[in-house]
Design an enzyme around this catalytic site. Structure first.
Site, PDB file in Angstrom:
ATOM      1  N   GLU A  91       0.879  -1.170   0.000  1.00 41.50           N
ATOM      2  CA  GLU A  91       0.000   0.000   0.000  1.00 41.50           C
ATOM      3  C   GLU A  91       0.919   1.224   0.000  1.00 41.50           C
ATOM      4  O   GLU A  91       1.815   1.309   0.832  1.00 41.50           O
ATOM      5  CB  GLU A  91      -0.863  -0.027   1.275  1.00 41.50           C
ATOM      6  CG  GLU A  91      -1.907   1.040   1.227  1.00 41.50           C
ATOM      7  CD  GLU A  91      -2.800   1.102   2.462  1.00 41.50           C
ATOM      8  OE1 GLU A  91      -2.771   0.173   3.297  1.00 41.50           O
ATOM      9  OE2 GLU A  91      -3.523   2.106   2.577  1.00 41.50           O
TER      10      GLU A  91
ATOM     11  N   ARG B 105       5.505 -13.413   9.407  1.00 38.67           N
ATOM     12  CA  ARG B 105       6.198 -12.156   9.157  1.00 38.67           C
ATOM     13  C   ARG B 105       7.611 -12.222   9.697  1.00 38.67           C
ATOM     14  O   ARG B 105       7.908 -12.987  10.600  1.00 38.67           O
ATOM     15  CB  ARG B 105       5.564 -10.960   9.878  1.00 38.67           C
ATOM     16  CG  ARG B 105       4.126 -10.872   9.995  1.00 38.67           C
ATOM     17  CD  ARG B 105       3.677  -9.758  10.933  1.00 38.67           C
ATOM     18  NE  ARG B 105       4.199  -8.448  10.638  1.00 38.67           N
ATOM     19  CZ  ARG B 105       3.663  -7.605   9.772  1.00 38.67           C
ATOM     20  NH1 ARG B 105       2.607  -7.955   9.081  1.00 38.67           N
ATOM     21  NH2 ARG B 105       4.174  -6.411   9.594  1.00 38.67           N
TER      22      ARG B 105
ATOM     23  N   LYS C 232       4.597   0.973  10.519  1.00 41.70           N
ATOM     24  CA  LYS C 232       4.668   2.252   9.807  1.00 41.70           C
ATOM     25  C   LYS C 232       4.328   3.415  10.729  1.00 41.70           C
ATOM     26  O   LYS C 232       4.931   4.478  10.648  1.00 41.70           O
ATOM     27  CB  LYS C 232       3.691   2.256   8.629  1.00 41.70           C
ATOM     28  CG  LYS C 232       4.243   1.559   7.399  1.00 41.70           C
ATOM     29  CD  LYS C 232       3.204   1.548   6.285  1.00 41.70           C
ATOM     30  CE  LYS C 232       3.550   0.480   5.252  1.00 41.70           C
ATOM     31  NZ  LYS C 232       2.399   0.029   4.480  1.00 41.70           N
TER      32      LYS C 232
HETATM   33  P1  ATP Z   1       3.123  -2.662   8.286  1.00 40.96           P
HETATM   34  O1  ATP Z   1       1.951  -3.327   8.943  1.00 40.96           O
HETATM   35  O2  ATP Z   1       4.420  -3.133   8.792  1.00 40.96           O
HETATM   36  O3  ATP Z   1       3.039  -1.197   8.235  1.00 40.96           O
HETATM   37  P2  ATP Z   1       1.796  -3.433   5.954  1.00 40.96           P
HETATM   38  O4  ATP Z   1       1.463  -4.863   5.943  1.00 40.96           O
HETATM   39  O5  ATP Z   1       0.714  -2.520   6.342  1.00 40.96           O
HETATM   40  O6  ATP Z   1       3.100  -3.169   6.804  1.00 40.96           O
HETATM   41  P3  ATP Z   1       1.764  -3.359   3.122  1.00 40.96           P
HETATM   42  O7  ATP Z   1       2.158  -2.264   2.227  1.00 40.96           O
HETATM   43  O8  ATP Z   1       0.340  -3.747   3.198  1.00 40.96           O
HETATM   44  O9  ATP Z   1       2.297  -2.956   4.548  1.00 40.96           O
HETATM   45  O10 ATP Z   1       2.649  -4.648   2.879  1.00 40.96           O
HETATM   46  C1  ATP Z   1       2.951  -5.162   1.610  1.00 40.96           C
HETATM   47  C2  ATP Z   1       3.279  -6.613   1.737  1.00 40.96           C
HETATM   48  O11 ATP Z   1       4.396  -6.786   2.608  1.00 40.96           O
HETATM   49  C3  ATP Z   1       2.134  -7.394   2.331  1.00 40.96           C
HETATM   50  O12 ATP Z   1       1.965  -8.573   1.569  1.00 40.96           O
HETATM   51  C4  ATP Z   1       2.584  -7.707   3.724  1.00 40.96           C
HETATM   52  O13 ATP Z   1       2.056  -8.922   4.181  1.00 40.96           O
HETATM   53  C5  ATP Z   1       4.109  -7.784   3.552  1.00 40.96           C
HETATM   54  N1  ATP Z   1       4.804  -7.509   4.810  1.00 40.96           N
HETATM   55  C6  ATP Z   1       4.674  -6.414   5.589  1.00 40.96           C
HETATM   56  N2  ATP Z   1       5.423  -6.530   6.690  1.00 40.96           N
HETATM   57  C7  ATP Z   1       6.058  -7.729   6.618  1.00 40.96           C
HETATM   58  C8  ATP Z   1       6.976  -8.448   7.468  1.00 40.96           C
HETATM   59  N3  ATP Z   1       7.396  -7.945   8.616  1.00 40.96           N
HETATM   60  N4  ATP Z   1       7.423  -9.651   7.046  1.00 40.96           N
HETATM   61  C9  ATP Z   1       7.022 -10.165   5.875  1.00 40.96           C
HETATM   62  N5  ATP Z   1       6.162  -9.560   5.041  1.00 40.96           N
HETATM   63  C10 ATP Z   1       5.672  -8.363   5.393  1.00 40.96           C
HETATM   64 MG    MG Z   2      -0.982  -4.104   5.111  1.00 40.64          MG
END
Ligand code: ATP
Ligand code: MG
Length: 598
Positions: free
Chosen positions: A61, A296, A306
């Site tokens: 995102e 994760r 974030k």
């Molecule tokens: P965060 O919650 O850390 O702010 P997010 O999941 O909201 O991150 P996205 O932009 O939605 O951020 O993430 C893009 C992709 O990266 C998604 O498929 C998510 O599952 C993956 N992702 C995010 N954080 C991790 C992590 N710590 N380990 C592995 N994959 C991750």
């Molecule tokens: Mg997300």
């Protein structure tokens, strides 16, 4: 001498330039079984060309900067596509207009490329935006309403929340659940036309308010948001929900294996519901994508949320998103990490279904392993003390040299760096001790019954300490010594001198004065935000120290992103933001040894 990685070769580096075979994991097992069974073998694209059997996507995102956790997801998705002759799309999941910006799209693109992955291949440029599907997503929602599979709900947000129930308690049907498809469709069209305020109505899938899975209790699929979107502008005032958009985007892009993190496991039944209803309705091709979850990446001593990263930036605790102490990919890059080290780290930590913590030292270890055989060596005096070679003639200069590369490197014997020695040199303050402790083999002054110690000035001469100067406060201001003219490294005479100490130095007259930033971990607690703790209480007060150091003169031409091992000190990189030509600023990437686990 640029040693920044421009390596776009996607083979997994193992620090020695040869690709290592990728170890198996449960995702590979699934993919291989699907390939054997030919689950996705017969698919064709719009031009009738066969589609790869493995198509994955990385779906960020665009609401912030990518962090080290995302690197894992990028590595998993792009890595699997590469290994199975498939492709991986970069897709922006941009359905949330308030939080998303072009700035984030740009940095995400940059970071994925930096990691060494590419979404362009011979079949095209596979960069996508969920917002490009808004028309289709809308049409499909109209279909679901018409088919009696979705309805417009007009409850207040509070009633909707209350009627959803909770884990122990089934939900209650909305009084609007029985609305006719005609009435719902009319309302949906008027929602789109802008007739209603935010929150006045919402479109929900009609599934089961009593489902033990909360995500199936008539999840929302469309909501009203009078907000400007960074790509579609003011065209829309209704936006599709993430859980509705994601499966459809996957299907429209012919994704075969939709890989995400474990928190989406409970969303999978709705993912499957959407795809089943819309493929049965003829909107999406079969076979549809399937979702798989892995755990994760959680690393000790960092935060990756974030919201928390933003807080660090907004409150000025760090110097921006790309502060070298941040867990963002722009920060890690500026710190001096290599894409190869990150890939090696991802490879080592593997793909599993069980949550756990990976120690920061494994990331740092992967970096040392990547840099050790390839980083040019250089001399830097970080805490300077003047050493005066009293018997060295005034104005006399002698050339010295040393290999640029470590012994393991193919150019070790041929590439040399040159630096002169003269009467005054800088040494490390810790390389002199007025009253030596036991086992100290560096410079110590003469005493009543012993001459001063002898050490080798590395790649130069052997010297013998003759005394030192102190100021009125008792601080040592200079050390004195005499040198042995026939002891120069690389000459015959050098063999006649056996010394236990070997110290580095820089000629005062020739030294390059430079700003060096000594970075360390931002937090001193391995789990800074665990259990809802205030992560700001866990900040390491010594995570950044800025010093003026003396470097060997050849480093004046170092370019941004050039990496070096400063002998005895660690790995350093030329800052990619603040350096000006001829005046490099160095960031400490990592020390030579881990001092945290001790
Ligand atoms: P965060 O919650 O850390 O702010 P997010 O999941 O909201 O991150 P996205 O932009 O939605 O951020 O993430 C893009 C992709 O990266 C998604 O498929 C998510 O599952 C993956 N992702 C995010 N954080 C991790 C992590 N710590 N380990 C592995 N994959 C991750
Ligand atoms: Mg997300």
């Amino acid at each position: 001498m640029s040693n920044d990685s421009k390596n776009n070769n996607p083979t997994v580096p193992n620090g020695h330039g040869t690709p290592a075979p990728a170890p198996s994991n449960f995702l590979r097992t699934i993919i291989e079984a699907d390939m054997t069974a030919g689950v996705y073998a017969e698919r064709k694209d719009n031009q009738g060309q066969p589609l790869p059997q493995v198509i994955t996507r990385f779906p960020p995102e665009p609401n912030g900067y990518l962090h080290i956790g995302h690197a894992k997801s990028i590595w998993v998705n792009f890595g699997l596509a590469r290994d199975y002759a498939g492709r991986c799309n970069l897709r922006f999941d941009d359905t949330n207009p308030e939080k998303e910006e072009q700035e984030y799209v740009d940095t995400i693109i940059d970071s994925v490329k930096w990691l060494g992955f590419d979404w362009k291949d011979t079949s095209g440029d596979h960069l996508y935006f969920a917002s490009n599907y808004f028309d289709q997503l809308y049409q499909m929602a109209e279909y679901l309403i018409t088919a009696g599979l979705a309805y417009v709900d007009s409850q207040s947000a509070e009633d909707m929340a209350a009627n959803r129930g909770n884990f122990g308690e089934v939900g209650k049907d909305s009084p609007f659940r029985g609305r006719s498809p005609e009435e719902s469709l009319d309302l949906f069209r008027r929602m789109k036309a802008g007739e209603f305020k935010d929150g006045a109505h919402i479109v929900r899938a009609k599934i089961d308010m009593a489902s033990p899975n909360m995500n199936l209790r008539d999840p929302a699929i469309y909501r009203i948001r009078h907000a400007h979107h960074h790509r579609t502008g003011d065209k829309w005032c209704i936006y599709p929900m993430y859980d509705y958009t994601h499966p459809i985007s996957d299907a429209l892009e012919n994704i075969s294996h939709s890989i995400c993190t474990l928190e989406f496991q409970d969303h999978r039944p709705f993912y499957d519901w959407v795809l089943e209803k819309l493929s049965d309705g003829g909107f999406l091709a079969k076979p549809v994508p399937r979702q798989y979850e892995f755990s994760r990446l959680n690393i000790t001593y960092v935060v990756t949320s974030k919201r928390k990263l933003r807080q660090l930036v907004d409150e000025g605790i760090v110097d921006g998103w790309d502060d070298p102490r941040m867990s963002t990919l722009v920060g890690i890059r500026r710190r001096g990490y290599t894409p190869e080290a990150i890939q090696l780290f991802c490879e080592r930590t593997g793909v599993t279904k069980s949550d756990g913590w990976i120690d920061m030292s494994s990331l740092e270890g992967a970096l040392r392993e990547d840099l050790d055989p390839k980083a040019p060596r250089a001399t830097a005096v970080l805490r300077p003390l003047k050493l005066i070679i009293d018997n060295f003639p005034d104005g006399h200069i002698v050339a010295c040299h040393a290999p640029v590369y470590p012994p393991a490197h193919p150019e070790h014997a041929t590439a040399l760096r040159h630096f002169p020695i003269s009467k005054n040199v800088w040494i490390e303050r810790e390389d002199f001790m007025e009253t030596p402790v036991k086992g100290y083999f560096r410079l110590t002054p003469p005493t009543a019954d012993k001459p001063g110690s002898r050490v080798r000035l590395r790649h130069g001469y052997v010297v013998e300490c003759t005394g030192f100067d102190k100021d009125a406060d008792g601080n040592v201001t200079a050390v004195h010594c005499n040198y042995f003219e026939d002891s120069k490294s690389g000459t015959e005479g050098s063999a006649n001198y056996k010394v236990k100490g070997n110290i580095h130095w820089i000629s005062v007259a020739h030294a390059l004065e430079a700003e060096v930033r000594l970075y360390d971990r931002l937090f001193s607690d391995p789990h800074p935000d665990a259990g809802g703790k205030d992560f700001k209480l866990a900040l390491n007060p010594h995570s950044k120290e800025v010093i003026t150091a003396y470097l060997e003169p050849g480093l004046a031409t170092a370019m941004p992103d050039d990496r070096y091992q400063f002998e005895r000190h660690g790995y350093f990189v030329v800052d990619r933001v603040d350096a000006v030509a001829g005046k490099p600023v160095f960031n400490r990437t990592v020390t030579l040894k881990d001092s945290w686990g001790k």
